[in-house]
Motif scaffolding. Structure first.
Motif, short mmCIF file in Angstrom:
data_model
loop_
_atom_site.label_atom_id
_atom_site.label_comp_id
_atom_site.label_asym_id
_atom_site.label_seq_id
_atom_site.Cartn_x
_atom_site.Cartn_y
_atom_site.Cartn_z
N GLU A 21 -11.06 5.43 29.19
CA GLU A 21 -10.54 4.09 28.52
C GLU A 21 -11.38 3.86 27.12
OE1 GLU A 21 -8.23 1.65 29.24
OE2 GLU A 21 -7.65 3.20 30.54
N ASP A 22 -12.57 4.24 27.01
CA ASP A 22 -13.25 3.79 25.77
C ASP A 22 -12.70 4.96 24.71
OD1 ASP A 22 -14.55 1.88 26.66
OD2 ASP A 22 -16.66 2.98 26.92
N ALA A 23 -12.47 6.14 25.34
CA ALA A 23 -11.96 7.26 24.28
C ALA A 23 -10.57 6.74 23.77
CB ALA A 23 -11.98 8.64 24.86
N ILE A 24 -9.81 6.17 24.63
CA ILE A 24 -8.42 5.91 24.33
C ILE A 24 -8.55 4.65 23.47
CG2 ILE A 24 -6.36 4.62 25.51
CD1 ILE A 24 -6.54 6.07 27.93
N LYS A 25 -9.35 3.75 23.60
CA LYS A 25 -9.39 2.63 22.57
C LYS A 25 -9.77 3.25 21.19
CE LYS A 25 -10.91 -0.81 25.73
NZ LYS A 25 -11.96 -1.87 26.30
N VAL A 26 -10.84 4.16 21.10
CA VAL A 26 -11.08 4.94 19.79
C VAL A 26 -10.10 5.58 19.25
CG1 VAL A 26 -12.72 6.77 18.76
CG2 VAL A 26 -13.61 5.09 20.37
N PHE A 27 -9.06 6.33 20.12
CA PHE A 27 -8.28 7.09 19.70
C PHE A 27 -7.06 6.06 19.06
CE2 PHE A 27 -5.46 10.91 21.03
CZ PHE A 27 -4.70 10.94 20.03
N ALA A 28 -6.83 4.74 19.58
CA ALA A 28 -5.82 3.94 19.25
C ALA A 28 -6.38 3.25 17.96
CB ALA A 28 -5.95 2.54 20.43
N VAL A 29 -7.58 3.10 17.67
CA VAL A 29 -8.08 2.52 16.52
C VAL A 29 -7.64 3.50 15.17
CG1 VAL A 29 -10.08 1.93 15.21
CG2 VAL A 29 -9.85 0.79 17.43
N ASN A 30 -8.15 4.86 15.53
CA ASN A 30 -7.82 5.96 14.64
C ASN A 30 -6.22 6.05 14.26
OD1 ASN A 30 -10.79 6.38 14.61
ND2 ASN A 30 -10.59 8.26 15.97
N LEU A 31 -5.48 5.99 15.26
CA LEU A 31 -4.19 6.29 15.20
C LEU A 31 -3.67 5.05 14.28
CD1 LEU A 31 -1.58 7.80 15.92
CD2 LEU A 31 -1.27 6.25 18.10
N LYS A 32 -3.90 3.84 14.69
CA LYS A 32 -3.59 2.64 13.89
C LYS A 32 -4.04 2.89 12.27
CE LYS A 32 -3.83 -2.35 13.47
NZ LYS A 32 -4.36 -3.55 14.00
N ASN A 33 -5.30 3.12 12.14
CA ASN A 33 -5.63 3.30 10.49
C ASN A 33 -4.79 4.56 10.18
OD1 ASN A 33 -7.45 1.18 10.91
ND2 ASN A 33 -9.07 2.59 11.71
N LEU A 34 -4.72 5.49 10.80
CA LEU A 34 -3.88 6.60 10.02
C LEU A 34 -2.84 6.27 9.88
CD1 LEU A 34 -3.71 9.61 9.59
CD2 LEU A 34 -2.73 9.96 11.76
N LEU A 35 -1.89 5.60 10.84
CA LEU A 35 -0.38 5.21 10.58
C LEU A 35 -0.30 4.18 9.38
CD1 LEU A 35 0.88 4.67 14.03
CD2 LEU A 35 1.24 6.84 12.61
N LEU A 36 -1.25 3.23 9.33
CA LEU A 36 -1.27 2.29 8.30
C LEU A 36 -2.07 2.68 6.96
CD1 LEU A 36 -1.98 -0.95 10.50
CD2 LEU A 36 0.05 -0.14 9.66
N GLN A 37 -1.99 3.96 6.66
CA GLN A 37 -2.51 4.45 5.54
C GLN A 37 -1.54 4.03 4.20
OE1 GLN A 37 -5.30 8.00 5.37
NE2 GLN A 37 -3.55 8.56 6.56
N ALA A 38 -1.83 3.89 3.33
CA ALA A 38 -1.28 3.31 2.26
C ALA A 38 -0.07 4.38 1.70
CB ALA A 38 -1.92 3.13 0.78
N PRO A 39 1.13 4.34 1.58
CA PRO A 39 2.09 5.22 1.42
C PRO A 39 2.12 5.51 -0.05
CG PRO A 39 3.29 3.32 1.54
CD PRO A 39 1.86 2.81 1.93
N PHE A 40 2.55 6.79 -0.70
CA PHE A 40 2.79 6.91 -2.00
C PHE A 40 4.24 6.95 -2.32
CE2 PHE A 40 -1.25 9.18 -1.57
CZ PHE A 40 -2.01 9.00 -2.67
N LYS A 41 4.45 5.70 -2.55
CA LYS A 41 5.91 5.21 -2.92
C LYS A 41 6.44 5.80 -4.42
CE LYS A 41 5.70 1.10 -0.13
NZ LYS A 41 5.73 -0.47 -0.05
N GLY A 42 7.62 6.10 -4.17
CA GLY A 42 8.31 6.24 -5.75
C GLY A 42 7.68 7.51 -6.16
#
Length: 716
Positions: free
Chosen positions: A292-313
């Protein structure tokens, strides 16, 4: 049990917040919709808390259902008492309920059931009462000798009676509860090597640690070693302390003639029945907790990865490195459309460097490429050297970035990849994915199973159903937080939008292909199987750029359009002023936020959200995030020396530290003890995936590809 009160107490929120949240969940509302558009009803509970509350609600409802079932099953045996009903109703966990039910649960044929069949239960009860103080216990046992029942001697009668007592002791719920507590406080987890050979588990070949202090990642490592047959793992506890717990519950009189026999039964119960069972339970508990704790860490990492700034244009050239089969190239335009593909061979064994340079230079000039995205897999270092050399000779500003290609091959070989690019081979699809994931990480990474993205630890050893549910929730949260352009989104991206399933996502795409771009959110109601209920859930998260109504390009929900327009009129604006409301906060303050909310018939949280959207329609919350480091030169691990100061990007955050990309093919490790001067329980308190950090090299092992880093910089 009043579930509402329990949840309110556990989450430290008001009963009305819980009641409203449960009602919304039961109505079929999604978590993102509740979090974003029902803030007044929930008291602005955030997405994460709502998901945790929903999980706990499911558990408590299952617990209630199991309690009712156990009461029914015991009642059918005509053994139900008021005390049992009270104990079951007061139980707080499924484990407690099962402990209470254990004595009444139908059993397989055991030593105790055999003894009962021989008529020895009355003898067991006499001994267990411990109220006979004179005589010899074997004299009493002699009364139960019966050759027809295969009880031939007093000793056999006593043995059978003690088997019954041992099972009764084993079925004692309080004993099991106290022993679990004892293991948590005094237990030691031990591991030894099962095979006499070197492996990654060598530190666990003769390992001991108190259960109370063992770190989650060590639990998962020992579990994996055990599953692979490399380790044998067990929990030990001081036997005299464990037996003392049992004696305390069972023995009421040390002067009874059955005292010694009952002690023997207790010892038998502990060694044969209780401890093997409780040890399994505690191993499972430690594993589940660690997971459960590992899943929480995974979830935080995944969220930060998915919300990385895109290089638009940016027009991006994606390069999927390889040796023998060549580097696959894909050029994509600013919208992600594939413009061109090819294969070049700048790496061994072909080493056609000049030919590859000419081809890529031609593509860069033809399509005005801004950025080269290189996958970090096999041959990535050679490819990086090639690209760094290439861009020196190009007469325009161009950079490269090495990106994690974790999951690219999974996408390439998937049905989705084949549907999207039926004419491309697997490697070319990977090149497209590598290019797109820097242009818009969220839109591309949602096509890949989150477990394959590479920001977790021991993910393949976890409860896959639980992991998938948790990570799906993270992806869903990210997609809906950012919003989705309904006219450009892939079915994969659309399927994570609140209220939209895979079928409706494909129907949206087909409608787009048949009728052209959506001009209004209302047009969504024309999509097959997207009815009023689904529209309510999804409309606010779907954006329409350049449509008829500018509010369609905001996260203002259509149900609040009238309130938004009334707000503009109230403050002296027109809808043409949307996006140019520099002094709106001042006007609201002068008018009174509370008064405005009352006049519009909405709550202050909704008013605040509307104002923020009117200020910046079409805004992307990811734009505020730091962008990954772009490079125009490179380092090799051989170039690294102790005390060198470098800038890197956090790739993964795990229990014992964080891995940082320095642009040298091998990520460096910042151990938790080297992250900051103050004590932290977990690296995620300080670091997140995507963070740009300054580090100093502590040590480099070129042969093993290991780099030790510190973030404790003098004068920082």
């Amino acid at each position: 049990m009043n579930i509402t009160n329990v949840l309110a107490d556990e989450f430290k929120i008001n009963v009305w917040q819980v009641e409203n949240t449960i009602a919304l969940i039961d109505e079929g509302c999604t978590i993102p919709f509740i979090a974003r558009y029902r803030k007044e009803k929930t008291g602005s509970l955030d997405d994460q808390l709502l998901r945790e509350l929903n999980d706990r609600l499911t558990y408590l409802r299952n617990l209630t259902q199991r309690k009712e079932e156990v009461i029914r099953l015991i009642d059918e045996q005509e053994k139900l008492t008021d005390e049992l009903v009270e104990a079951i109703n007061n139980a707080k966990t499924l484990t407690e309920v099962e402990d209470i039910y254990r004595p009444y649960k139908p059993k397989k044929r055991t030593k105790a059931t055999v003894a009962k069949e021989k008529g020895l239960e009355p003898l067991a009860n006499i001994i267990y009462l411990q109220n006979i103080f004179e005589g010899n216990i074997l004299d009493i046992c002699g009364e139960y000798v019966d050759a027809e029942k295969d009880v031939n001697t007093p000793e056999e009668a006593l043995e059978g009676a003690l088997h019954i007592i041992a099972e009764n002791v084993s079925d004692n719920a309080e004993i099991r509860k106290r022993l679990r507590s004892l293991i948590l406080k005094q237990g030691v987890i031990e591991s030894k090597n099962s095979k006499d050979e070197k492996s990654v588990y060598e530190m666990y070949y003769d390992y001991k640690e108190p259960v109370l202090r063992v770190a989650n990642h060590r639990i998962l490592a020992m579990d994996r070693g055990e599953n692979e047959g490399m380790l044998s793992v067990k929990i030990t506890v001081p036997e005299e302390n464990a037996l003392a717990v049992i004696y305390d519950e069972v023995i009421v009189n040390t002067n009874s003639i059955g005292y010694i026999s009952i002690k023997e039964a207790c010892e038998d119960a502990y060694k044969r029945l209780i401890f093997p069972s409780v040890e399994r339970e505690m191993r499972n508990y430690l594993t589940e907790k660690a997971q459960e704790d590992a899943i929480k860490v995974f979830a935080v990492n995944l969220k930060n990865l998915l919300l990385q700034a895109p290089f638009k244009g940016k027009t991006v050239l994606g390069l999927d490195p390889a040796y023998r089969t060549g580097c696959k190239i894909a050029v994509i335009d600013k919208t992600g459309k594939v413009l061109d593909t090819c294969v070049v061979y700048p790496t061994p064994p072909q080493n056609k460097v000049d030919e590859a340079k000419n081809k890529l230079t031609s593509l860069i000039r033809k399509y005005d490429v801004d950025l080269i995205s290189i996958g970090n897999g096999t041959a990535s270092k050679e490819s990086e050297i090639f690209v760094a050399d290439l861009i020196k000779d190009i007469d325009k500003e161009i950079y490269y970035i090495v990106v994690s290609e974790a999951g690219a091959s999974v996408y390439s070989a998937s049905k989705l990849g084949a549907e999207e690019f039926p004419d491309f081979d697997v490697a070319l699809r990977s090149a497209v994915s590598i290019a797109r994931r820097i242009q818009d990480p969220l839109a591309e990474l949602v096509k890949i199973d989150p477990k394959a993205i590479g920001v977790g630890q021991y993910q393949h050893d976890m409860n896959q159903k639980r992991l998938s549910e948790a990570l799906k929730g993270v992806v869903e949260n990210c997609v809906n937080s950012v919003g989705v352009d309904v006219n450009t989104a892939s079915p994969s991206l659309l399927s994570f939008v609140s209220g939209i399933n895979g079928t409706v996502a494909k129907n949206i795409l087909k409608y787009r292909e048949d009728n052209g771009e959506f001009k209004s959110r209302k047009d969504l109601l024309k999509v097959p199987k997207l009815g009023e209920k689904a529209f309510l859930q999804c409309a606010g998260f779907l954006r329409i750029t350049g449509g008829k109504n500018i509010l369609d390009n905001t996260s203002v929900h259509p149900e609040s359009y009238n309130a938004a327009l009334k707000l503009l009129a109230l403050l002296g604006y027109s809808d043409e002023d949307i996006g140019n409301l520099a002094d709106i906060d001042k006007r609201i303050e002068e008018y009174s936020k509370t008064k405005i909310a009352e006049e519009l018939g909405i709550g202050i949280p909704t008013l605040t959200d509307i104002v923020n959207e009117l200020k910046k329609p079409g805004r992307d919350i990811r734009d505020a995030a730091p962008k990954p480091e772009l490079r125009s030169d490179l380092l090799d691990i051989k170039d690294l020396k102790p005390d060198m100061l470098l800038t890197g990007t956090v790739r993964n955050v795990i229990d014992f530290g964080a891995f940082v990309d320095l642009g040298v093919h091998h990520d460096g490790l910042v151990h938790i003890s080297q992250i900051c001067d103050r004590y932290i329980k977990h690296p995620s308190e300080v670091l997140a995936v995507g963070d740009i950090v300054k580090v100093k090299v502590l040590d480099v092992d070129v042969a093993k590809g290991r780099i030790s880093l510190t973030m404790k910089l003098e004068g920082k």
